[in-house]
Design an enzyme around this catalytic site. Sequence first.
Site, PDB file in Angstrom:
ATOM      1  CG  HIS A  84     -12.361  -0.173   9.287  1.00  0.00           C
ATOM      2  ND1 HIS A  84     -11.627  -0.308  10.168  1.00  0.00           N
ATOM      3  CD2 HIS A  84     -12.891   1.215   9.168  1.00  0.00           C
ATOM      4  CE1 HIS A  84     -11.629   0.702  10.896  1.00  0.00           C
ATOM      5  NE2 HIS A  84     -12.291   1.750  10.398  1.00  0.00           N
TER       6      HIS A  84
ATOM      7  CE  LYS B  75      -4.144  -1.920   2.190  1.00  0.00           C
ATOM      8  NZ  LYS B  75      -5.370  -1.335   2.766  1.00  0.00           N
TER       9      LYS B  75
ATOM     10  NE  ARG C 292      -9.701  -7.973  -4.046  1.00  0.00           N
ATOM     11  CZ  ARG C 292     -10.638  -7.087  -3.454  1.00  0.00           C
ATOM     12  NH1 ARG C 292     -11.714  -6.962  -4.071  1.00  0.00           N
ATOM     13  NH2 ARG C 292     -10.384  -6.338  -2.436  1.00  0.00           N
TER      14      ARG C 292
ATOM     15  CD  GLU D 180      -3.666   5.807   5.070  1.00  0.00           C
ATOM     16  OE1 GLU D 180      -3.360   5.298   4.050  1.00  0.00           O
ATOM     17  OE2 GLU D 180      -4.791   5.703   5.658  1.00  0.00           O
TER      18      GLU D 180
HETATM   19  P1  ADP Z   1      -8.546  -3.059   3.252  1.00  0.00           P
HETATM   20  O1  ADP Z   1      -7.655  -2.985   2.041  1.00  0.00           O
HETATM   21  O2  ADP Z   1      -8.121  -3.725   4.252  1.00  0.00           O
HETATM   22  O3  ADP Z   1     -10.003  -3.082   2.867  1.00  0.00           O
HETATM   23  P2  ADP Z   1      -8.702  -0.145   3.214  1.00  0.00           P
HETATM   24  O4  ADP Z   1      -7.184   0.915   3.171  1.00  0.00           O
HETATM   25  O5  ADP Z   1      -9.349  -0.104   1.727  1.00  0.00           O
HETATM   26  O6  ADP Z   1      -8.450  -1.446   3.917  1.00  0.00           O
HETATM   27  O7  ADP Z   1      -9.644   0.567   4.137  1.00  0.00           O
HETATM   28  C1  ADP Z   1     -10.938  -0.057   4.465  1.00  0.00           C
HETATM   29  C2  ADP Z   1     -11.880   1.015   5.139  1.00  0.00           C
HETATM   30  O8  ADP Z   1     -11.240   1.469   6.346  1.00  0.00           O
HETATM   31  C3  ADP Z   1     -12.268   2.095   4.621  1.00  0.00           C
HETATM   32  O9  ADP Z   1     -13.148   2.097   3.587  1.00  0.00           O
HETATM   33  C4  ADP Z   1     -12.385   3.194   5.507  1.00  0.00           C
HETATM   34  O10 ADP Z   1     -13.631   2.943   5.937  1.00  0.00           O
HETATM   35  C5  ADP Z   1     -11.389   2.616   6.677  1.00  0.00           C
HETATM   36  N1  ADP Z   1     -10.151   3.430   6.602  1.00  0.00           N
HETATM   37  C6  ADP Z   1      -8.917   3.149   5.916  1.00  0.00           C
HETATM   38  N2  ADP Z   1      -7.942   4.071   6.064  1.00  0.00           N
HETATM   39  C7  ADP Z   1      -8.692   4.917   6.614  1.00  0.00           C
HETATM   40  C8  ADP Z   1      -8.165   6.353   7.192  1.00  0.00           C
HETATM   41  N3  ADP Z   1      -7.042   6.877   6.848  1.00  0.00           N
HETATM   42  N4  ADP Z   1      -9.160   7.374   7.769  1.00  0.00           N
HETATM   43  C9  ADP Z   1     -10.406   6.741   7.614  1.00  0.00           C
HETATM   44  N5  ADP Z   1     -10.952   5.579   7.377  1.00  0.00           N
HETATM   45  C10 ADP Z   1     -10.045   4.806   7.002  1.00  0.00           C
END
Ligand code: ADP
Length: 442
Positions: free
Chosen positions: A235, A116, A291, A200
């Site tokens: 999430h 990432k 994907r 982050e």
């Molecule tokens: P994964 O790949 O495990 O699904 P993501 O990075 O796509 O993880 O994040 C999934 C969810 O987690 C996002 O849709 C959001 O709701 C939450 N999330 C991730 N990073 C952040 C962030 N920096 N601030 C707020 N919410 C976040």
Amino acid sequence: MLKKILIANRGEIAIRIIRACKELGIETVAIYSEADSNSLHTKFADEAVCIGPPAPKESYLSIPRILSACEVTGVEGVHPGYGFLAENPKFAEICEENGFKFIGPSPEAIFAVGDKTNARESAKKAGIPVIPGSNSGISSVDEAKKIGEEFGYPVIIKAVLGGGGRGMRIVNNPEELEKSITVAKHEAKGAFGEEKVYIEKYLEKPRHIEVQILADEYNNIVWLGERECSIQRRHQKLIEEAPSPGITSEQREKIGEQAVAVMHAIGYSSAGTVEFLLEDNNFYFLEINARVQVEHPVTEMVTGIDIIKEQLRIAGGEKLKFNQKDIHIKGHAIECRINAEDPNNNFIPSPGKIESLYIPGGLGVRVDTHIYGEYKIPPNYDSLIAKLIAYGETRAQCIAIIERALSEFLVDGIHTTIPFHQSIIKDERFRRGDLHTHFIQS
Ligand code: ADP
């Protein structure tokens, strides 16, 4: 066009891929674990091969067994679906080395976006704002503290190789940082085999907006509009829709173009998704999913484009037959992920026998599912049992259709999340399109 493929997955997505293959005249081979011998994908495919038990090592993750199944059935390609081996660059590489076309992006592209922090760098280079945070994996607690001080709390610690909502920890103050990093590293190592984590700023009320991409192997890339996936629990997405009720057409164009730019920078082909978080009118790059996604049907409904068929055509070496100006978004689609879980008991999984079943239909209703009456849901897998998708000319019509369809969806014998979906769809905030990722908790 490929003539015969193996589907390295199970459940609804295996059936979804078989359907696309049948319509394109491609022969299919299903694989199944011993826990899935009664699963519908084994019956709908032209051939089915048992690849062993689900434990101690999950057979759907066994590369040697899957390759043997490819050999004995003489397929030309492998579709990984989502989950399992879909984003494993090694699997994609081994398939290609053994002469089986991997129906997805190149191993290099999967590798490039799987990390990432690397994907964040690519986004930055393509001129896309990323969520403020560390540029690479964090090497010490002091480094993390500095970032926390610079951007303010809360922050989120994430596994560099994370996915599926796992390996993330929210930290509210510097005192919690050290312990959270230790736990997050431990979780990351267990889930992804790599303990590297990054940090982050945690956005407190964002919308999750993502752009669907289709790219052929000749550098032609288009975007198929966006999806809003803000209705999440822990999430994990629960309800998705297209288009987003919360953005302007200028914002839509902008993220579409940015998504295409980052995919060009990566040299991406096949279907993929560029995810963003939107807060206070600012879009931030989140990650790339290399994907097809669970929520792809809502995009299909509003564009009329069959994303799986396009993946199959691209893997067969065809050029995209349309360009950006041919893509038009029409109407509105909403998807509810129906899980075999008990919403009144902390969403604990509810596997077991479906005693009776009625699947809704009627104009504007699509159900992608592998369940049937008297099917026994095994306890070994993901609890997704069906995707209920509604399509209407307007968002209001679409809501009326999905509400009607949810009330007709009858599953006896197990608990499902249907009542939970009904309560969300009824919520005035949902009806107004007033969404954010903490909608459910708030
Ligand atoms: P994964 O790949 O495990 O699904 P993501 O990075 O796509 O993880 O994040 C999934 C969810 O987690 C996002 O849709 C959001 O709701 C939450 N999330 C991730 N990073 C952040 C962030 N920096 N601030 C707020 N919410 C976040």
